[in-house]
Structures are given as C-alpha cells and as structure tokens.
Design a protein around this motif. Structure first.
Motif, PDB file in Angstrom:
ATOM      1  N   LEU A  54      11.099  -0.122   2.376  1.00 44.41           N
ATOM      2  CA  LEU A  54       9.717  -0.274   2.832  1.00 44.41           C
ATOM      3  C   LEU A  54       9.504  -1.632   3.499  1.00 44.41           C
ATOM      4  O   LEU A  54       8.807  -1.737   4.517  1.00 44.41           O
ATOM      5  N   ALA A  55      10.101  -2.659   2.902  1.00 39.68           N
ATOM      6  CA  ALA A  55       9.934  -4.015   3.450  1.00 39.68           C
ATOM      7  C   ALA A  55      10.502  -4.094   4.865  1.00 39.68           C
ATOM      8  O   ALA A  55       9.853  -4.617   5.777  1.00 39.68           O
ATOM      9  N   PHE A  56      11.715  -3.548   5.085  1.00 40.00           N
ATOM     10  CA  PHE A  56      12.331  -3.593   6.415  1.00 40.00           C
ATOM     11  C   PHE A  56      11.580  -2.698   7.406  1.00 40.00           C
ATOM     12  O   PHE A  56      11.408  -3.061   8.575  1.00 40.00           O
ATOM     13  N   ASN A  57      11.151  -1.514   6.944  1.00 39.02           N
ATOM     14  CA  ASN A  57      10.388  -0.623   7.817  1.00 39.02           C
ATOM     15  C   ASN A  57       9.107  -1.278   8.297  1.00 39.02           C
ATOM     16  O   ASN A  57       8.764  -1.216   9.483  1.00 39.02           O
ATOM     17  N   ASN A  58       8.373  -1.889   7.354  1.00 34.50           N
ATOM     18  CA  ASN A  58       7.101  -2.528   7.717  1.00 34.50           C
ATOM     19  C   ASN A  58       7.311  -3.776   8.549  1.00 34.50           C
ATOM     20  O   ASN A  58       6.515  -4.084   9.435  1.00 34.50           O
TER      21      ASN A  58
ATOM     22  N   SER B  60       0.822  -1.214   0.000  1.00 34.76           N
ATOM     23  CA  SER B  60       0.000   0.000   0.000  1.00 34.76           C
ATOM     24  C   SER B  60       0.858   1.267   0.000  1.00 34.76           C
ATOM     25  O   SER B  60       0.404   2.337  -0.415  1.00 34.76           O
ATOM     26  N   SER B  61       2.112   1.163   0.461  1.00 33.89           N
ATOM     27  CA  SER B  61       3.021   2.316   0.479  1.00 33.89           C
ATOM     28  C   SER B  61       3.943   2.343  -0.737  1.00 33.89           C
ATOM     29  O   SER B  61       4.684   3.317  -0.921  1.00 33.89           O
TER      30      SER B  61
ATOM     31  N   TYR C 281       6.553   5.416  -2.566  1.00 35.88           N
ATOM     32  CA  TYR C 281       8.014   5.280  -2.695  1.00 35.88           C
ATOM     33  C   TYR C 281       8.302   4.094  -3.625  1.00 35.88           C
ATOM     34  O   TYR C 281       8.744   3.026  -3.174  1.00 35.88           O
ATOM     35  N   PRO C 282       8.070   4.259  -4.918  1.00 37.27           N
ATOM     36  CA  PRO C 282       8.195   3.126  -5.850  1.00 37.27           C
ATOM     37  C   PRO C 282       9.611   2.559  -5.966  1.00 37.27           C
ATOM     38  O   PRO C 282       9.773   1.395  -6.342  1.00 37.27           O
ATOM     39  N   ASN C 283      10.607   3.361  -5.643  1.00 39.86           N
ATOM     40  CA  ASN C 283      11.990   2.910  -5.798  1.00 39.86           C
ATOM     41  C   ASN C 283      12.636   2.483  -4.479  1.00 39.86           C
ATOM     42  O   ASN C 283      13.846   2.242  -4.433  1.00 39.86           O
TER      43      ASN C 283
ATOM     44  N   ILE D  15      17.962  -0.606  11.097  1.00 34.68           N
ATOM     45  CA  ILE D  15      16.941  -1.473  10.488  1.00 34.68           C
ATOM     46  C   ILE D  15      15.865  -0.633   9.807  1.00 34.68           C
ATOM     47  O   ILE D  15      15.384  -0.978   8.722  1.00 34.68           O
ATOM     48  N   TYR D  16      15.513   0.461  10.453  1.00 43.57           N
ATOM     49  CA  TYR D  16      14.422   1.312   9.971  1.00 43.57           C
ATOM     50  C   TYR D  16      15.014   2.515   9.231  1.00 43.57           C
ATOM     51  O   TYR D  16      15.911   3.200   9.741  1.00 43.57           O
ATOM     52  N   THR D  17      14.510   2.762   8.027  1.00 42.99           N
ATOM     53  CA  THR D  17      14.957   3.902   7.216  1.00 42.99           C
ATOM     54  C   THR D  17      13.892   4.986   7.242  1.00 42.99           C
ATOM     55  O   THR D  17      12.768   4.755   6.758  1.00 42.99           O
ATOM     56  N   PRO D  18      14.188   6.148   7.804  1.00 41.10           N
ATOM     57  CA  PRO D  18      13.177   7.216   7.845  1.00 41.10           C
ATOM     58  C   PRO D  18      12.937   7.809   6.456  1.00 41.10           C
ATOM     59  O   PRO D  18      13.742   8.610   5.963  1.00 41.10           O
ATOM     60  N   LEU D  19      11.874   7.399   5.812  1.00 44.90           N
ATOM     61  CA  LEU D  19      11.536   7.886   4.467  1.00 44.90           C
ATOM     62  C   LEU D  19      10.720   9.167   4.515  1.00 44.90           C
ATOM     63  O   LEU D  19      10.544   9.833   3.509  1.00 44.90           O
ATOM     64  N   LYS D  20      10.215   9.474   5.693  1.00 41.44           N
ATOM     65  CA  LYS D  20       9.350  10.638   5.842  1.00 41.44           C
ATOM     66  C   LYS D  20       9.790  11.421   7.064  1.00 41.44           C
ATOM     67  O   LYS D  20      10.069  10.844   8.111  1.00 41.44           O
TER      68      LYS D  20
END
Length: 351
Positions: free
Chosen positions: A39-43, A27-28, A32-34, A106-111
């Motif tokens: 996204l996988a690790f964040n979720n 859904s995200s 962030y298509p690239n 582990i978590y990448t701050p995309l926002k």
C-alpha cells in the motif's frame, strides 16, 4: 510567460503530497491490513503523479483561466478546454501511470477491475480526492500567507508612523528650547551661555543615545533632569520645582524621549503662562513593569466649559502610545489653576 518556480511553493506541495500519502495509505489499510508495504509503494507512486498534476492545476491552469481578457467568453472556453484536459490526465493518463508502475515492479495490483471503465472510475475517484485535499490545503496556505503579509504590512506602516512621530518630537522640542535661549539672549542675560551648554548636552544625548528602540529608565530620568535644569534658568526663585522618582530597577527599558513631552508641556503651556506662585511637580514610579508618570503644574484658571485642548505634543504622545502599547492611560485635567497629566503604562503590553 511561464511562472517562475518558487522554492517555498515547491516545498509546500512536497509536504502536502506527503500528508496525502499518509492519509490515503492509512485509509486503505483496513481493506488490506496485511499489505502495508505494498500500500505504501502504491500510494507513493500515485501521490507522485497527482502532486505534479495538482501543482500544474493550481499554479498554472487555474491562474491562466482566471487571467483578465478582453472577452469573458474566452475565459469560459479556455476553462472548459483545460477542464477536459485535466479530466483526461486524472483518469486515462493516471491509469497509464498505474500500468507503468506495475511494469516497473513498483506498483502492486491489489484490486482487479472487470472493465476499463471501472478502472478509470477508481482512478478518477482517487484523483478527485487529491484535488479536494490539495485545494483545501492550498486555500489555507494562501489565507495564512495573505494574513501574514497583511500583518507585516500593518507593522511596517506602524513603524513608519512611529518613526515619523519621533522625528517630529526632536524638532518640536528643539524649537521651543531655542525660543527660550533666544529670550535670555535678547535680555542679555548672563545665563545664556550656560543654557546653550545645557542644550548641547541634551542634543548630544538625542543624537547618540536615542537611535535605538529603547533606552534605560535611568537615561530617561537624566534627560528629564537636564531639561528641567535648562528650563529653570529662565525663572527666578519664585518657581518651585519638585522632581522625584521611585524606580525598582534603573536598567529597565523604555522608548526614548517618551516622557519628556509631558514635562515640556508643563513649562511651555503652564509655568510660562502663570503669574503667581508657579510650580512644577513631577513624580515617576516604575515597579513590576508598571510605569506611572504624573506631572502637575500651575496654570491660568479656565472656566469649566473650556475643557482641555491637547496641543501637538500631547496628541503626538498619545498616538505614539497607541502604536507602542496595548495597555496604557493618558489622563489630562485642567482644574482651577492646576494642570495635571497622568500617564500609566503596562510596559509588558508592548505591541
């Protein structure tokens, strides 16, 4: 006392968490298509947290609040308190969990968030979404388990009733047969020893061959033939008996002693009460899993208003059929001096 952990329940939450992971990640993806890997690790990091929290919420907190207490107000106060605790866990604590993931790489701050309130609002939206998802899936899971348990209980109840009905058949049959032998013995008939021998063969069959759920139609025919031979000893040559069958495959399976009550009924409530020209006609047909069993016997004439009253043997048989098959008919008719019992079963319609 703490609720013991159920392995199946833990597995359910793991699979539900995995499903929520894929749902939230995809859904995200359009935003962030690239950044699919990030996204996988964040979720994954977020799902680990909300899965544990939802497990605690639905398996411990909610049951604890709904527990029966002396005063309902205690439940309400506990509910308000635990709701506040979970809101803290789903917002502030989840934000701390996010920061921990960032620190661990582990978590990448995309926002980026302009304020703590905006960050907490974002975390809360994710958490509430997980609560709804886990709650709906948990409800479906509970409903399915309840339905399966109800179905299993119904099957067990039917099996118990069926076993009870079958246990009634043998004593009922034995009692009637012993009465017949008693009549021969009382009259000092030379046929009494032979009748006892035939009865022993039938009892041996009942003890050793009818323990399972099915026997071959060949065995059922043999027990019917033995029973007819036993009953014939009581009558003279005026009794006319005709037993014929048309079987496609002698190895086809049928429930044991399912047909014998109709034959027994023909002798006990028909021939034994007939004064002139007694007869019994039995025809059995089994082709393409369609069984037809017709028993006709002589009987005393009754008035049209009298109708047909089913004895315990026929009533027992009808109930067994209801428990065993979806498609069957059992038709009985007493017209003039002839009693007819016609049974048709689709053997493929076994419950």
């Amino acid at each position: 006392m703490m609720k013991s952990l159920d392995v199946k329940l833990l597995r359910f939450y793991l699979w539900t968490g995995l499903a929520f992971l894929f749902l939230s990640a995809f859904s995200s993806l359009h935003i962030y298509p690239n950044r699919f890997l990030a996204l996988a690790f964040n979720n994954l990091w977020g799902v680990i947290y909300v899965t544990v929290l939802n497990f605690i919420l639905f398996e411990y907190s909610v049951p604890f609040v709904l527990r029966k207490r002396k005063f309902v107000i205690n439940n309400i106060l506990l509910g308000i308190f635990l709701l506040w605790v979970h809101m803290i866990l789903y917002s502030y604590c989840y934000y701390v969990w996010r920061l921990l993931g960032i620190q661990l790489g582990i978590y990448t701050p995309l926002k980026s968030f302009s304020s703590l309130g905006q960050a907490l609002e974002n975390q809360m939206a994710y958490s509430v979404g997980s609560v709804f998802f886990f709650g709906i899936v948990r409800h479906v899971y509970n409903y399915t388990k309840l339905k399966q348990a109800t179905q299993q209980l119904r099957i067990q109840k039917q099996e118990a009733e069926l076993n009870y009905l079958r246990s009634q058949t043998n004593p009922h049959f034995l009692f009637n047969t012993l009465n017949n032998i008693y009549s021969l013995a009382r009259d000092k008939s030379d046929l009494a020893p032979e009748s006892i021998l035939r009865l022993s063969k039938i009892l041996r069959f009942m003890l050793y061959e009818t323990g399972g759920d099915y026997i071959s139609i060949e065995q059922e025919i043999k027990i019917i033939d033995d029973y007819i031979s036993l009953e014939t000893l009581r009558y003279d040559e005026t009794l006319r008996i005709n037993f014929n069958y048309d079987i496609e495959d002698m190895k086809q399976a049928v429930p044991p002693l399912l047909l014998i009550p109709l034959v027994e009924n023909a002798f006990k409530h028909g021939v034994s009460e007939t004064r002139d020209q007694p007869f019994v006609d039995v025809h059995l047909s089994l082709r393409q899993r369609q069984l037809s069993f017709v028993v006709k016997n002589s009987a005393e004439a009754v008035s049209a208003e009298g109708g047909v009253k089913e004895n315990i043997g026929l009533a027992n048989l009808r109930r067994q059929l209801e428990l065993l098959y979806k498609e069957f008919t059992l038709f009985v008719q007493h017209e003039k001096a002839v009693f007819t019992a016609e049974l048709k079963i689709n053997l493929s319609s076994h419950v």
